[in-house]
Design a protein around this motif. Structure first.
Motif, PDB file in Angstrom:
ATOM      1  N   LEU A   1      -0.427 -10.703   6.725  1.00 12.60           N
ATOM      2  CA  LEU A   1      -0.119 -10.872   7.992  1.00 12.60           C
ATOM      3  C   LEU A   1       1.248  -9.706   8.466  1.00 12.60           C
ATOM      4  CD1 LEU A   1      -0.728 -14.503   9.020  1.00 12.60           C
ATOM      5  CD2 LEU A   1      -2.212 -12.563   9.560  1.00 12.60           C
ATOM      6  N   SER A   2       2.271 -10.284   8.030  1.00 14.04           N
ATOM      7  CA  SER A   2       3.367  -9.444   8.004  1.00 14.04           C
ATOM      8  C   SER A   2       3.226  -7.868   7.803  1.00 14.04           C
ATOM      9  CB  SER A   2       4.543  -9.931   7.074  1.00 14.04           C
ATOM     10  OG  SER A   2       4.748 -11.251   7.253  1.00 14.04           O
ATOM     11  N   ILE A   3       2.592  -7.371   6.708  1.00  9.20           N
ATOM     12  CA  ILE A   3       2.220  -6.341   6.528  1.00  9.20           C
ATOM     13  C   ILE A   3       1.389  -5.374   7.674  1.00  9.20           C
ATOM     14  CG2 ILE A   3       0.894  -4.266   5.267  1.00  9.20           C
ATOM     15  CD1 ILE A   3       2.126  -6.171   2.739  1.00  9.20           C
ATOM     16  N   ILE A   4       0.266  -6.292   8.201  1.00 10.01           N
ATOM     17  CA  ILE A   4      -0.279  -5.842   9.479  1.00 10.01           C
ATOM     18  C   ILE A   4       0.606  -5.498  10.631  1.00 10.01           C
ATOM     19  CG2 ILE A   4      -2.052  -6.487  11.150  1.00 10.01           C
ATOM     20  CD1 ILE A   4      -3.554  -7.898   8.560  1.00 10.01           C
ATOM     21  N   VAL A   5       1.395  -6.488  10.838  1.00 14.00           N
ATOM     22  CA  VAL A   5       2.362  -6.444  11.897  1.00 14.00           C
ATOM     23  C   VAL A   5       3.372  -5.282  11.953  1.00 14.00           C
ATOM     24  CG1 VAL A   5       4.141  -7.758  13.423  1.00 14.00           C
ATOM     25  CG2 VAL A   5       2.009  -8.823  12.767  1.00 14.00           C
TER      26      VAL A   5
ATOM     27  N   GLY B   1       7.155 -10.365 -12.223  1.00 15.62           N
ATOM     28  CA  GLY B   1       8.404  -9.741 -12.970  1.00 15.62           C
ATOM     29  C   GLY B   1       7.940  -8.835 -13.927  1.00 15.62           C
ATOM     30  N   SER B   2       6.755  -9.109 -14.622  1.00 18.42           N
ATOM     31  CA  SER B   2       6.407  -8.348 -15.839  1.00 18.42           C
ATOM     32  C   SER B   2       5.697  -6.922 -15.709  1.00 18.42           C
ATOM     33  CB  SER B   2       5.636  -9.096 -16.589  1.00 18.42           C
ATOM     34  OG  SER B   2       4.257  -9.358 -16.111  1.00 18.42           O
ATOM     35  N   LEU B   3       5.574  -6.706 -14.312  1.00 20.62           N
ATOM     36  CA  LEU B   3       4.848  -5.426 -13.699  1.00 20.62           C
ATOM     37  C   LEU B   3       5.801  -4.556 -13.820  1.00 20.62           C
ATOM     38  CD1 LEU B   3       2.766  -6.520 -10.693  1.00 20.62           C
ATOM     39  CD2 LEU B   3       2.045  -6.017 -13.075  1.00 20.62           C
ATOM     40  N   ASN B   4       5.328  -3.218 -14.346  1.00 15.41           N
ATOM     41  CA  ASN B   4       6.171  -2.001 -14.524  1.00 15.41           C
ATOM     42  C   ASN B   4       6.161  -1.291 -13.002  1.00 15.41           C
ATOM     43  OD1 ASN B   4       7.520   0.405 -14.796  1.00 15.41           O
ATOM     44  ND2 ASN B   4       6.331   0.894 -16.595  1.00 15.41           N
ATOM     45  N   ILE B   5       7.043  -1.556 -12.411  1.00 14.31           N
ATOM     46  CA  ILE B   5       7.139  -0.908 -10.790  1.00 14.31           C
ATOM     47  C   ILE B   5       7.034   0.390 -10.590  1.00 14.31           C
ATOM     48  CG2 ILE B   5       8.702  -0.811  -8.623  1.00 14.31           C
ATOM     49  CD1 ILE B   5       9.886  -3.452  -9.587  1.00 14.31           C
ATOM     50  N   GLU B   6       7.577   1.256 -11.551  1.00  8.48           N
ATOM     51  CA  GLU B   6       7.597   2.736 -11.285  1.00  8.48           C
ATOM     52  C   GLU B   6       6.022   3.109 -11.596  1.00  8.48           C
ATOM     53  OE1 GLU B   6       9.790   1.476 -13.424  1.00  8.48           O
ATOM     54  OE2 GLU B   6      11.555   1.664 -12.009  1.00  8.48           O
ATOM     55  N   LYS B   7       5.232   2.418 -12.203  1.00  4.60           N
ATOM     56  CA  LYS B   7       3.591   2.932 -12.344  1.00  4.60           C
ATOM     57  C   LYS B   7       2.697   2.120 -11.499  1.00  4.60           C
ATOM     58  CE  LYS B   7       4.540   4.126 -17.400  1.00  4.60           C
ATOM     59  NZ  LYS B   7       4.353   3.808 -18.806  1.00  4.60           N
ATOM     60  N   SER B   8       3.256   1.148 -10.891  1.00  5.03           N
ATOM     61  CA  SER B   8       2.228   0.557  -9.938  1.00  5.03           C
ATOM     62  C   SER B   8       2.168   0.985  -8.452  1.00  5.03           C
ATOM     63  CB  SER B   8       2.621  -0.888 -10.086  1.00  5.03           C
ATOM     64  OG  SER B   8       2.074  -1.650  -9.022  1.00  5.03           O
ATOM     65  N   LYS B   9       1.100   1.805  -8.440  1.00  3.37           N
ATOM     66  CA  LYS B   9       0.889   2.464  -7.060  1.00  3.37           C
ATOM     67  C   LYS B   9       0.952   1.252  -5.934  1.00  3.37           C
ATOM     68  CE  LYS B   9      -1.440   6.536  -8.740  1.00  3.37           C
ATOM     69  NZ  LYS B   9      -2.678   7.258  -8.704  1.00  3.37           N
ATOM     70  N   VAL B  10       0.252  -0.026  -6.235  1.00  2.00           N
ATOM     71  CA  VAL B  10       0.284  -0.991  -5.278  1.00  2.00           C
ATOM     72  C   VAL B  10       1.824  -1.446  -4.702  1.00  2.00           C
ATOM     73  CG1 VAL B  10      -0.556  -3.244  -4.784  1.00  2.00           C
ATOM     74  CG2 VAL B  10      -2.029  -1.489  -5.971  1.00  2.00           C
ATOM     75  N   LEU B  11       2.462  -1.722  -5.909  1.00  2.00           N
ATOM     76  CA  LEU B  11       3.858  -2.022  -5.531  1.00  2.00           C
ATOM     77  C   LEU B  11       4.778  -1.079  -4.813  1.00  2.00           C
ATOM     78  CD1 LEU B  11       4.792  -4.089  -8.593  1.00  2.00           C
ATOM     79  CD2 LEU B  11       4.485  -4.991  -6.219  1.00  2.00           C
ATOM     80  N   LEU B  12       4.600   0.275  -5.230  1.00  2.00           N
ATOM     81  CA  LEU B  12       5.263   1.252  -4.577  1.00  2.00           C
ATOM     82  C   LEU B  12       4.976   1.342  -3.056  1.00  2.00           C
ATOM     83  CD1 LEU B  12       5.313   4.093  -7.072  1.00  2.00           C
ATOM     84  CD2 LEU B  12       7.292   2.744  -6.422  1.00  2.00           C
ATOM     85  N   LYS B  13       3.583   1.346  -3.005  1.00  2.00           N
ATOM     86  CA  LYS B  13       3.214   1.165  -1.343  1.00  2.00           C
ATOM     87  C   LYS B  13       3.829   0.103  -0.607  1.00  2.00           C
ATOM     88  CE  LYS B  13       0.679   2.839   2.047  1.00  2.00           C
ATOM     89  NZ  LYS B  13       1.193   3.775   2.750  1.00  2.00           N
ATOM     90  N   LEU B  14       3.623  -1.236  -1.449  1.00  2.00           N
ATOM     91  CA  LEU B  14       4.088  -2.288  -0.645  1.00  2.00           C
ATOM     92  C   LEU B  14       5.787  -2.337  -0.343  1.00  2.00           C
ATOM     93  CD1 LEU B  14       2.198  -5.349  -2.493  1.00  2.00           C
ATOM     94  CD2 LEU B  14       1.977  -4.433  -0.020  1.00  2.00           C
ATOM     95  N   SER B  15       6.399  -1.510  -1.072  1.00  2.84           N
ATOM     96  CA  SER B  15       7.734  -1.458  -0.889  1.00  2.84           C
ATOM     97  C   SER B  15       8.237  -0.893   0.317  1.00  2.84           C
ATOM     98  CB  SER B  15       8.345  -0.683  -2.395  1.00  2.84           C
ATOM     99  OG  SER B  15       8.024   0.721  -2.217  1.00  2.84           O
ATOM    100  N   GLU B  16       7.380   0.207   0.871  1.00  2.00           N
ATOM    101  CA  GLU B  16       7.326   0.670   2.132  1.00  2.00           C
ATOM    102  C   GLU B  16       7.805  -0.407   3.221  1.00  2.00           C
ATOM    103  OE1 GLU B  16       4.384   3.393   3.037  1.00  2.00           O
ATOM    104  OE2 GLU B  16       4.682   4.556   1.061  1.00  2.00           O
ATOM    105  N   TYR B  17       7.150  -1.536   3.073  1.00  2.00           N
ATOM    106  CA  TYR B  17       6.885  -2.655   3.919  1.00  2.00           C
ATOM    107  C   TYR B  17       8.092  -3.559   3.773  1.00  2.00           C
ATOM    108  CZ  TYR B  17       2.685  -0.141   5.014  1.00  2.00           C
ATOM    109  OH  TYR B  17       1.578   0.571   5.330  1.00  2.00           O
ATOM    110  N   THR B  18       8.785  -3.726   2.813  1.00  2.00           N
ATOM    111  CA  THR B  18       9.664  -4.781   2.397  1.00  2.00           C
ATOM    112  C   THR B  18      10.706  -5.168   3.553  1.00  2.00           C
ATOM    113  OG1 THR B  18      11.346  -3.340   1.447  1.00  2.00           O
ATOM    114  CG2 THR B  18       9.511  -4.592  -0.050  1.00  2.00           C
ATOM    115  N   THR B  19      11.384  -4.547   3.975  1.00  2.00           N
ATOM    116  CA  THR B  19      12.341  -4.828   5.019  1.00  2.00           C
ATOM    117  C   THR B  19      11.730  -5.326   6.486  1.00  2.00           C
ATOM    118  OG1 THR B  19      13.928  -3.005   4.464  1.00  2.00           O
ATOM    119  CG2 THR B  19      14.118  -4.110   6.427  1.00  2.00           C
ATOM    120  N   GLY B  20      10.590  -4.727   6.789  1.00  6.73           N
ATOM    121  CA  GLY B  20       9.854  -5.246   7.919  1.00  6.73           C
ATOM    122  C   GLY B  20       9.140  -6.799   7.600  1.00  6.73           C
TER     123      GLY B  20
END
Length: 111
Positions: free
Chosen positions: A78-82, A26-45
């Motif tokens: 596992l979910s991201i891979i699938v 929760g304390s991470l800055n989402i706009e500056k975190s490239k990892v979280l931005l990349k992970l956000s592409e997979y959230t619904t899946g």
């Protein structure tokens, strides 16, 4: 007595690790975190697929790690891979579908 206490170490560790993980995430800055931005592409899946790993088909694989934080990371991986596999199949099928439609349209236009 020691053997009985060892069983509860997992629960005690979860009591401290899970709130710490939630606070740090929760304390991470989402706009500056490239990892979280990349992970956000997979959230619904990930949201749609993770329950199949947890509750239906792959319980043994899913719960191989002993601690909940490791289980969380493992299910996420596992979910991201699938999801990535499904996205690639979907992209291929859509590309093939539109390629066939465009060929069909060219045939119709030439007549």
């Amino acid at each position: 007595m020691i053997i009985q206490n060892i069983k509860y170490i997992n629960y005690i560790a979860n009591l401290f690790l899970v709130p710490l993980f939630i606070y740090l995430l929760g304390s991470l800055n989402i706009e500056k975190s490239k990892v979280l931005l990349k992970l956000s592409e997979y959230t619904t899946g990930v949201w749609l697929i993770h329950s199949f790993f947890c509750y239906y088909y792959f319980k043994e694989i899913t719960f191989m790690p002993k601690y909940s934080i490791l289980i969380f990371i493992w299910i996420t991986v596992l979910s991201i891979i699938v999801v990535e596999i499904i996205n690639r199949i979907k992209k291929y099928l859509l590309f093939y579908h539109f390629r066939c439609i465009s060929r069909f349209e060219k045939v119709i236009e030439s007549k």
